[in-house]
Design a protein around this motif. Structure first.
Motif, PDB file in Angstrom:
ATOM      1  N   ASP A  88     -14.200   0.735  -8.766  1.00  0.00           N
ATOM      2  CA  ASP A  88     -14.448   1.060 -10.181  1.00  0.00           C
ATOM      3  C   ASP A  88     -13.256   1.792 -10.785  1.00  0.00           C
ATOM      4  OD1 ASP A  88     -16.930  -0.087  -9.942  1.00  0.00           O
ATOM      5  OD2 ASP A  88     -18.031   1.816  -9.848  1.00  0.00           O
ATOM      6  N   LEU A  89     -12.696   2.716 -10.000  1.00  0.00           N
ATOM      7  CA  LEU A  89     -11.541   3.482 -10.475  1.00  0.00           C
ATOM      8  C   LEU A  89     -10.349   2.552 -10.714  1.00  0.00           C
ATOM      9  CD1 LEU A  89     -11.203   6.446 -11.082  1.00  0.00           C
ATOM     10  CD2 LEU A  89     -10.570   6.821  -8.687  1.00  0.00           C
ATOM     11  N   ALA A  90     -10.160   1.613  -9.799  1.00  0.00           N
ATOM     12  CA  ALA A  90      -9.069   0.644  -9.970  1.00  0.00           C
ATOM     13  C   ALA A  90      -9.272  -0.148 -11.272  1.00  0.00           C
ATOM     14  CB  ALA A  90      -8.996  -0.293  -8.767  1.00  0.00           C
ATOM     15  N   PHE A  91     -10.506  -0.534 -11.558  1.00  0.00           N
ATOM     16  CA  PHE A  91     -10.770  -1.286 -12.801  1.00  0.00           C
ATOM     17  C   PHE A  91     -10.455  -0.453 -14.045  1.00  0.00           C
ATOM     18  CE2 PHE A  91     -13.275  -4.472 -10.379  1.00  0.00           C
ATOM     19  CZ  PHE A  91     -12.766  -5.618 -10.988  1.00  0.00           C
ATOM     20  N   ASN A  93      -7.853  -9.071 -13.595  1.00  0.00           N
ATOM     21  CA  ASN A  93      -8.830  -9.616 -14.537  1.00  0.00           C
ATOM     22  C   ASN A  93      -9.104 -11.093 -14.330  1.00  0.00           C
ATOM     23  OD1 ASN A  93      -9.900  -7.729 -16.217  1.00  0.00           O
ATOM     24  ND2 ASN A  93      -8.160  -7.695 -17.623  1.00  0.00           N
ATOM     25  N   GLY A  94      -8.374 -11.681 -13.401  1.00  0.00           N
ATOM     26  CA  GLY A  94      -8.411 -13.131 -13.254  1.00  0.00           C
ATOM     27  C   GLY A  94      -9.616 -13.649 -12.499  1.00  0.00           C
ATOM     28  N   GLY A  95      -9.658 -14.961 -12.342  1.00  0.00           N
ATOM     29  CA  GLY A  95     -10.756 -15.606 -11.638  1.00  0.00           C
ATOM     30  C   GLY A  95     -10.602 -15.540 -10.135  1.00  0.00           C
ATOM     31  N   ASP A  96      -9.375 -15.302  -9.679  1.00  0.00           N
ATOM     32  CA  ASP A  96      -9.137 -15.201  -8.244  1.00  0.00           C
ATOM     33  C   ASP A  96      -8.984 -13.719  -7.865  1.00  0.00           C
ATOM     34  OD1 ASP A  96      -8.734 -15.907  -5.622  1.00  0.00           O
ATOM     35  OD2 ASP A  96      -6.708 -16.725  -5.928  1.00  0.00           O
ATOM     36  N   TYR A  97      -9.176 -13.439  -6.607  1.00  0.00           N
ATOM     37  CA  TYR A  97      -8.967 -12.073  -6.123  1.00  0.00           C
ATOM     38  C   TYR A  97      -7.486 -11.718  -6.259  1.00  0.00           C
ATOM     39  CZ  TYR A  97     -13.682 -12.461  -4.333  1.00  0.00           C
ATOM     40  OH  TYR A  97     -15.043 -12.629  -4.249  1.00  0.00           O
ATOM     41  N   CYS A  98      -7.232 -10.462  -6.541  1.00  0.00           N
ATOM     42  CA  CYS A  98      -5.865 -10.024  -6.819  1.00  0.00           C
ATOM     43  C   CYS A  98      -5.205  -9.543  -5.524  1.00  0.00           C
ATOM     44  CB  CYS A  98      -5.886  -8.922  -7.876  1.00  0.00           C
ATOM     45  SG  CYS A  98      -4.245  -8.513  -8.475  1.00  0.00           S
ATOM     46  N   THR A 136      -7.500  -0.069   4.947  1.00  0.00           N
ATOM     47  CA  THR A 136      -8.548  -0.974   4.470  1.00  0.00           C
ATOM     48  C   THR A 136      -8.216  -1.387   3.047  1.00  0.00           C
ATOM     49  OG1 THR A 136     -10.273   0.002   5.852  1.00  0.00           O
ATOM     50  CG2 THR A 136     -10.996  -1.093   3.833  1.00  0.00           C
ATOM     51  N   LEU A 137      -8.398  -2.663   2.738  1.00  0.00           N
ATOM     52  CA  LEU A 137      -8.117  -3.162   1.390  1.00  0.00           C
ATOM     53  C   LEU A 137      -9.396  -3.665   0.741  1.00  0.00           C
ATOM     54  CD1 LEU A 137      -4.848  -5.233   1.916  1.00  0.00           C
ATOM     55  CD2 LEU A 137      -5.063  -2.920   1.014  1.00  0.00           C
ATOM     56  N   LEU A 138      -9.585  -3.278  -0.513  1.00  0.00           N
ATOM     57  CA  LEU A 138     -10.688  -3.779  -1.330  1.00  0.00           C
ATOM     58  C   LEU A 138     -10.039  -4.524  -2.489  1.00  0.00           C
ATOM     59  CD1 LEU A 138     -12.641  -0.394  -1.357  1.00  0.00           C
ATOM     60  CD2 LEU A 138     -13.008  -2.337   0.198  1.00  0.00           C
ATOM     61  N   VAL A 139     -10.205  -5.831  -2.500  1.00  0.00           N
ATOM     62  CA  VAL A 139      -9.446  -6.676  -3.427  1.00  0.00           C
ATOM     63  C   VAL A 139     -10.405  -7.309  -4.429  1.00  0.00           C
ATOM     64  CG1 VAL A 139      -7.839  -8.608  -3.577  1.00  0.00           C
ATOM     65  CG2 VAL A 139      -7.795  -7.114  -1.569  1.00  0.00           C
ATOM     66  N   GLY A 140     -10.222  -6.969  -5.697  1.00  0.00           N
ATOM     67  CA  GLY A 140     -11.200  -7.361  -6.709  1.00  0.00           C
ATOM     68  C   GLY A 140     -10.705  -8.420  -7.678  1.00  0.00           C
ATOM     69  N   ARG A 141     -11.645  -9.021  -8.379  1.00  0.00           N
ATOM     70  CA  ARG A 141     -11.325 -10.018  -9.409  1.00  0.00           C
ATOM     71  C   ARG A 141     -12.099  -9.695 -10.694  1.00  0.00           C
ATOM     72  NH1 ARG A 141     -14.560 -15.211  -6.750  1.00  0.00           N
ATOM     73  NH2 ARG A 141     -16.605 -14.607  -7.522  1.00  0.00           N
ATOM     74  N   GLY A 142     -11.833 -10.502 -11.718  1.00  0.00           N
ATOM     75  CA  GLY A 142     -12.313 -10.177 -13.061  1.00  0.00           C
ATOM     76  C   GLY A 142     -13.809 -10.025 -13.236  1.00  0.00           C
ATOM     77  N   ASP A 143     -14.594 -10.718 -12.413  1.00  0.00           N
ATOM     78  CA  ASP A 143     -16.056 -10.610 -12.578  1.00  0.00           C
ATOM     79  C   ASP A 143     -16.632  -9.384 -11.868  1.00  0.00           C
ATOM     80  OD1 ASP A 143     -15.956 -11.271  -9.908  1.00  0.00           O
ATOM     81  OD2 ASP A 143     -17.082 -13.148 -10.087  1.00  0.00           O
ATOM     82  N   GLY A 144     -15.741  -8.551 -11.303  1.00  0.00           N
ATOM     83  CA  GLY A 144     -16.207  -7.323 -10.661  1.00  0.00           C
ATOM     84  C   GLY A 144     -16.431  -7.449  -9.169  1.00  0.00           C
TER      85      GLY A 144
END
Ligand code: THU
Length: 130
Positions: free
Chosen positions: A8-11, A78-83, A101-109
């Motif tokens: 959430d902080l990254a977003f 913000n994209g459709g693929d994981y960043c 540890t990596l947490l890799v997010g994409r635009g849909d959360g």
């Protein structure tokens, strides 16, 4: 700090990104072993190669404030693929935290959990110089 809270902080950092060229904001949040979190965003430059990624922004903020031990990094776009972190960021992170540890997010959360060692197997680090 929970994984979701780090993501959430990254977003929240996406709005700080300076991306007039790619229009591709990236946000990051780096959790230190002592529980401190350093955030980052990508900062682009008219000389494109001088751009710094979100992950490295967070990392250099942390190291310059005296932290060298890290447990987890969230990186999101913000994209459709994981960043997925770029090669330069993987290498910079490996220097300090090969077990990260990596947490890799994409635009849909949504986000995926992985390990830096999965993305950079047989990495070159400080001990490689021995
Ligand atoms: N970017 C990052 O911030 N992190 C990465 O690991 C991949 C790429 C940024 C750099 C540039 O501002 C934009 O994404 C497009 O490449």
């Amino acid at each position: 700090m929970t994984e979701q809270a780090l993501v959430d902080l990254a977003f929240t950092m996406l709005e700080r990104s300076y991306v007039p060229y790619s229009h591709f904001p990236v946000g990051a949040a780096l959790l230190c072993a002592d529980g401190t979190v350093f955030t980052g965003c990508n900062v682009e430059n008219a000389a494109y190669g001088s751009t710094i990624c979100a992950e490295r922004t967070a990392l250099v903020k942390a190291v310059s404030e005296g932290r060298r031990e890290f447990t987890a990094l969230a990186v999101v776009g913000n994209g459709g693929d994981y960043c997925w972190p770029c090669g330069a960021c993987r290498q910079m992170l490996y220097e300090f935290a090969p077990e990260l540890t990596l947490l890799v997010g994409r635009g849909d959360g949504k986000y995926r959990k992985t390990a830096l060692k999965e993305l950079l197997p047989h990495g070159f680090g400080p001990s490689s110089l021995n």
